[in-house]
Design a protein around this motif. Structure first.
Motif, PDB file in Angstrom:
ATOM      1  N   GLY A   1      15.762  17.272  -4.409  1.00  0.00           N
ATOM      2  CA  GLY A   1      15.434  15.789  -4.162  1.00  0.00           C
ATOM      3  C   GLY A   1      16.805  14.927  -3.297  1.00  0.00           C
ATOM      4  N   SER A   2      17.827  15.144  -3.890  1.00  0.00           N
ATOM      5  CA  SER A   2      19.078  14.616  -3.037  1.00  0.00           C
ATOM      6  C   SER A   2      19.131  15.190  -1.618  1.00  0.00           C
ATOM      7  N   ALA A   3      18.969  16.516  -1.637  1.00  0.00           N
ATOM      8  CA  ALA A   3      19.175  16.998  -0.320  1.00  0.00           C
ATOM      9  C   ALA A   3      18.077  16.416   0.661  1.00  0.00           C
ATOM     10  N   ARG A   4      16.924  16.112   0.084  1.00  0.00           N
ATOM     11  CA  ARG A   4      15.784  15.546   1.113  1.00  0.00           C
ATOM     12  C   ARG A   4      16.143  14.253   1.400  1.00  0.00           C
ATOM     13  N   LEU A   5      16.805  13.472   0.413  1.00  0.00           N
ATOM     14  CA  LEU A   5      17.137  12.206   0.608  1.00  0.00           C
ATOM     15  C   LEU A   5      18.245  12.111   1.668  1.00  0.00           C
ATOM     16  N   ILE A   6      19.126  13.199   1.865  1.00  0.00           N
ATOM     17  CA  ILE A   6      20.253  13.122   2.716  1.00  0.00           C
ATOM     18  C   ILE A   6      19.637  13.322   4.020  1.00  0.00           C
ATOM     19  N   LEU A   7      18.438  14.439   4.125  1.00  0.00           N
ATOM     20  CA  LEU A   7      17.824  14.403   5.593  1.00  0.00           C
ATOM     21  C   LEU A   7      17.238  13.292   6.163  1.00  0.00           C
ATOM     22  N   ARG A   8      16.677  12.344   5.233  1.00  0.00           N
ATOM     23  CA  ARG A   8      16.074  11.257   5.566  1.00  0.00           C
ATOM     24  C   ARG A   8      16.906  10.094   6.159  1.00  0.00           C
ATOM     25  N   LEU A   9      18.409  10.349   6.271  1.00  0.00           N
ATOM     26  CA  LEU A   9      19.213   9.468   6.711  1.00  0.00           C
ATOM     27  C   LEU A   9      19.089   9.445   8.249  1.00  0.00           C
ATOM     28  N   PHE A  10      18.469  10.520   8.656  1.00  0.00           N
ATOM     29  CA  PHE A  10      18.365  10.775  10.308  1.00  0.00           C
ATOM     30  C   PHE A  10      16.979  10.817  10.692  1.00  0.00           C
TER      31      PHE A  10
END
Length: 240
Positions: free
Chosen positions: A72-81
């Motif tokens: 879930g955290s990795a997906r959040l980081i991806l959403r930064l872009f």
């Protein structure tokens, strides 16, 4: 928790399997090499791990929940872009297509507005968690969930309205056209189920949920996995 609608039709790069042909290893690799395909895969695994927690021993359950949280955290980081892609999508839609149903157009415009609002709110909350910005992030996290819930609700209403339009079209269609209308009909029903599953999870994550106790992990996983599998199906269909 991305609010970007599955109906945007993100095409899997380089993946065009022939109709009726089983997917090969190369097809799956093509999915994983695409941004949306990888995100959908991570989401499916994330909620799948939560679903199996009641059937595992304590140590395994803790590990499954920890890995799920990391995904879930990795997906959040991806959403930064994701901001620019969402902006580009909204600009390409503009004020709607000529001849488009008025209700559908208004709902889609509102959908795009809330989807675009989601990202900066979530980014600021994350930056506060990382101590890059000052302030408490919980209020913004709650706001991001509310925005996401509104976006999901708009998509559900839009899908239900489209279903009513398709029913009218079906009554006036030839046999060949009727099959195409029925296929679109199914897709809209799947959209309602997909977005409805996410909406239940979104409401559950709010502090003022209408039910007393939050869902157990397995129930969150079931709802999220249901949404993810339908989303994955839509993603693969977009590449055909």
């Amino acid at each position: 928790m991305s609010p970007v609608s599955e109906s945007q039709g993100c095409v899997v790069d380089g993946m065009e399997p022939e109709e009726g042909r089983k997917m090969s290893l190369q097809d799956f690799v093509s999915v994983l090499e695409s941004y949306r395909g990888r995100e959908k895969t991570m989401r499916t695994v994330q909620f799948g791990l939560l679903l199996i927690t009641p059937f595992t021993q304590k140590n395994t359950r803790v590990a499954a929940e920890a890995v799920s949280a990391q995904l879930g955290s990795a997906r959040l980081i991806l959403r930064l872009f994701d901001d620019l892609s969402m902006l580009q999508y909204s600009l390409s839609y503009g004020l709607g297509k000529r001849g488009e149903d008025q209700t559908q157009r208004v709902l889609k415009l509102a959908n795009n507005i809330f989807d675009m609002l989601y990202y900066p709110v979530e980014h600021i909350a994350w930056l506060q968690d990382m101590k890059v910005l000052r302030g408490k992030s919980q209020g913004l996290w709650n706001l991001s969930i509310v925005i996401w819930a509104i976006s999901l609700s708009l998509t559900i209403v839009r899908a239900l309205h489209q279903i009513s339009i398709l029913k009218q079209q079906k009554a006036k269609s030839s046999d060949e056209e009727r099959r195409r209308v029925e296929a679109r009909h199914l897709e809209e029903y799947l959209t309602v189920i997909m977005q409805g599953s996410d909406l239940l999870n979104a409401i559950n994550w709010l502090p003022w949920r209408p039910w007393s106790k939050p869902f157990p992990s397995w129930q969150v996983g079931l709802l999220g996995l249901t949404s993810s599998i339908i989303g994955f199906r839509k993603l693969l269909s977009a590449g055909k």
